[in-house]
Design an enzyme around this catalytic site. Structure first.
Site, short mmCIF file in Angstrom:
data_model
loop_
_atom_site.label_atom_id
_atom_site.label_comp_id
_atom_site.label_asym_id
_atom_site.label_seq_id
_atom_site.Cartn_x
_atom_site.Cartn_y
_atom_site.Cartn_z
N GLY A 131 0.82 -1.20 0.00
CA GLY A 131 0.00 0.00 0.00
C GLY A 131 0.87 1.27 0.00
O GLY A 131 1.12 1.83 -1.05
N SER A 179 4.59 -5.57 -3.24
CA SER A 179 4.46 -4.13 -3.42
C SER A 179 5.19 -3.38 -2.29
O SER A 179 6.38 -3.59 -2.11
CB SER A 179 2.99 -3.74 -3.53
OG SER A 179 2.85 -2.45 -4.09
N TYR A 180 4.49 -2.54 -1.52
CA TYR A 180 5.18 -1.81 -0.46
C TYR A 180 5.71 -2.75 0.63
O TYR A 180 6.49 -2.32 1.48
CB TYR A 180 4.26 -0.75 0.15
CG TYR A 180 5.03 0.29 0.92
CD1 TYR A 180 5.67 1.33 0.26
CD2 TYR A 180 5.15 0.23 2.31
CE1 TYR A 180 6.41 2.27 0.95
CE2 TYR A 180 5.88 1.17 3.01
CZ TYR A 180 6.51 2.19 2.33
OH TYR A 180 7.26 3.12 3.01
N ASP A 199 3.69 -6.63 -15.24
CA ASP A 199 3.50 -5.53 -14.29
C ASP A 199 4.04 -4.24 -14.86
O ASP A 199 5.25 -4.11 -15.10
CB ASP A 199 4.20 -5.88 -12.97
CG ASP A 199 4.00 -4.83 -11.90
OD1 ASP A 199 3.15 -3.93 -12.09
OD2 ASP A 199 4.69 -4.91 -10.87
N HIS A 248 1.23 -7.43 -11.16
CA HIS A 248 1.70 -6.96 -9.86
C HIS A 248 1.33 -7.94 -8.74
O HIS A 248 2.10 -8.18 -7.82
CB HIS A 248 1.05 -5.60 -9.60
CG HIS A 248 1.71 -4.77 -8.55
ND1 HIS A 248 2.93 -4.14 -8.74
CD2 HIS A 248 1.31 -4.42 -7.31
CE1 HIS A 248 3.25 -3.46 -7.66
NE2 HIS A 248 2.29 -3.61 -6.77
#
Length: 441
Positions: free
Chosen positions: A59, A159-160, A361, A414
């Site tokens: 996020g 991701s984050y 991605d 992703h």
């Protein structure tokens, strides 16, 4: 532990052969801060020594329950009726026991009791507090599930979580060393799409730049070139962005915004997280539908959100009754300029590190990740080569000295386990076994 056991989730299919748990673990008694988890064990007839994985979505501020568990690697996915579940044949609990953690406090079911939603607990969320709270969660969770204290432990995410995972691993290693005991038996970390650094806002999309101790100019230019190469926008536009956008100093002229706005127009209405996938054209729920993990449905988010807002579902999960949404916005207070020193220390500690990336991605392309990893200047132990899953090329892998590997997943975006669940299960199984994915069909 017994109080957290789930009898059955509403709408779950017949024949569930594993135990599942959910509930809250307090990480700060004074603030009343508690993190929500969903835990699925391996099937009851599997080996009793299967390892333990903690899964973290990024996020920052997105749900590991809604994404990780219900859309990617969990045992169930939500049918398009938004009311019932179907089995994920390639769930990661086939090879491990998996905790899905909603973190930090304020994400979905996780909460803090300090005054209101504008409390300092939410305002001050950042990398440091998230790592500390997640470590505290693990220590307290293991007291609730003591049978897992001696299991091999792995952290995975996407991701984050390229921040979350290494920082949590570093916290674990620090505490193990300073208490002179192995509090948590960390063996390896694996995180997807190599989200090493913050993001720039570019027109109406946010482009992630995977900085890992490199200058912003070189990494940003590489990222823009990559998008031009794959045909998302043209070469003329790429030259204009290079000329007028000063990525190195985080400044941008009006000309820069003109070009990046044009980039938004040229990209068009696609899913930048999965550039060749269909987009959701009809988000309405469909009665009497039955999904399959073999068929990617771009409207899954809508089904999941409906399901997790059913009061009976929240009750079965032992969650507070609330309006559940996939992500929460934060005024993120801290992120290091680079996690390179952290990653180097983890590699030197002997903990296995795998970074994986879907080749569809557009948010953080494979090539950008490769450019970033080159900064580590690690020797290559086994060069770039294809790996296989079910007699097909599953992707490509390179192994570096020190236990670092970069794994690409063919046909994935992703959210790798969502798009390519079988290939994701193949590589995570290899990771847990300490071997590279199969190099022959």
């Amino acid at each position: 532990m017994e109080a957290d056991e789930i009898d059955a989730l509403p709408g779950q299919p017949d024949g569930v052969d594993f135990d599942q748990y959910a509930g809250y673990v307090t990480v700060d008694q004074k603030a009343g801060r508690a993190l929500f988890y969903y835990f699925v064990e391996s099937p009851r007839n599997s080996l009793s020594n299967n390892p333990l994985i903690l899964w973290l979505n990024g996020g920052p501020g997105c749900s590991s329950l809604g994404y990780g568990a219900m859309s990617e690697l969990g045992p169930f996915r939500v049918n398009s009726d938004g009311q019932t579940l179907f089995r994920n044949d390639f769930a990661w609990n086939n090879v491990a026991n998996v905790i899905f953690l909603e973190s930090p406090a304020g994400v979905c079911f996780s909460f803090s009791n300090t005054s209101s939603n504008t409390s300092s607990d939410y305002d001050n969320a950042g990398d440091t507090t998230t790592a500390i709270d997640t470590y505290t969660f693990l220590v307290n969770w293991l007291e609730r599930f003591p049978q897992y204290k001696s299991r091999d432990f792995f952290i995975a995410g996407e991701s984050y979580a390229g921040h979350y995972v290494p920082q949590l691993a570093s916290t674990i290693l620090y505490n193990n060393e300073n208490t002179n005991q192995t509090v948590i038996n960390l063996k390896g970390i694996a995180f997807g799409v190599c989200y090493f650094r913050g993001y720039f806002g570019v027109a109406n999309i946010q482009i992630s730049f995977p900085f890992i101790g490199v200058s912003r100019g070189s990494s940003s230019r590489g990222f823009v070139r990559i998008r031009s190469i794959i045909g998302v926008f043209g070469y003329k536009l790429t030259k204009g962005i290079h000329k007028y956008c000063d990525f190195a100093n985080d400044t941008a002229s009006k000309k820069c915004f003109d070009f990046t706005g044009q980039a938004d127009d040229e990209i068009g209405d696609i899913d930048i997280y999965n550039i060749y996938a269909p987009i959701c054209l009809d988000s309405s729920l469909k009665n009497g539908s039955h999904g399959s993990v073999h068929d990617f449905d771009p409207c899954t988010d809508y089904y999941v959100e409906n399901y997790l807002n059913i009061p009976e579902v929240q009750k079965a999960l032992h969650a507070n009754q609330t309006e559940w949404t996939h992500c929460r916005d934060y005024a993120w207070t801290d992120r290091p300029p680079t996690i390179l020193p952290i990653l180097k220390n983890i590699i030197q500690s002997g903990v296995s590190v795998w970074i994986y990336s879907g080749d569809k991605d557009g948010r953080v392309p494979v090539a950008a990740t490769r450019f970033s990893l080159n900064v580590l200047k690690l020797g290559v132990k086994k060069g770039w080569h294809a790996w296989y899953s079910e007699k097909e090329v599953g992707g490509y892998v390179v192994e570096y000295e020190g236990g670092l590997a970069l794994v690409t997943v063919r046909g994935a975006g992703h959210l790798v386990p969502s798009n390519q669940p079988q290939r994701a299960l193949t590589f995570i199984s290899s990771f847990l076994q300490g071997t590279l994915p199969p190099s022959t069909p």
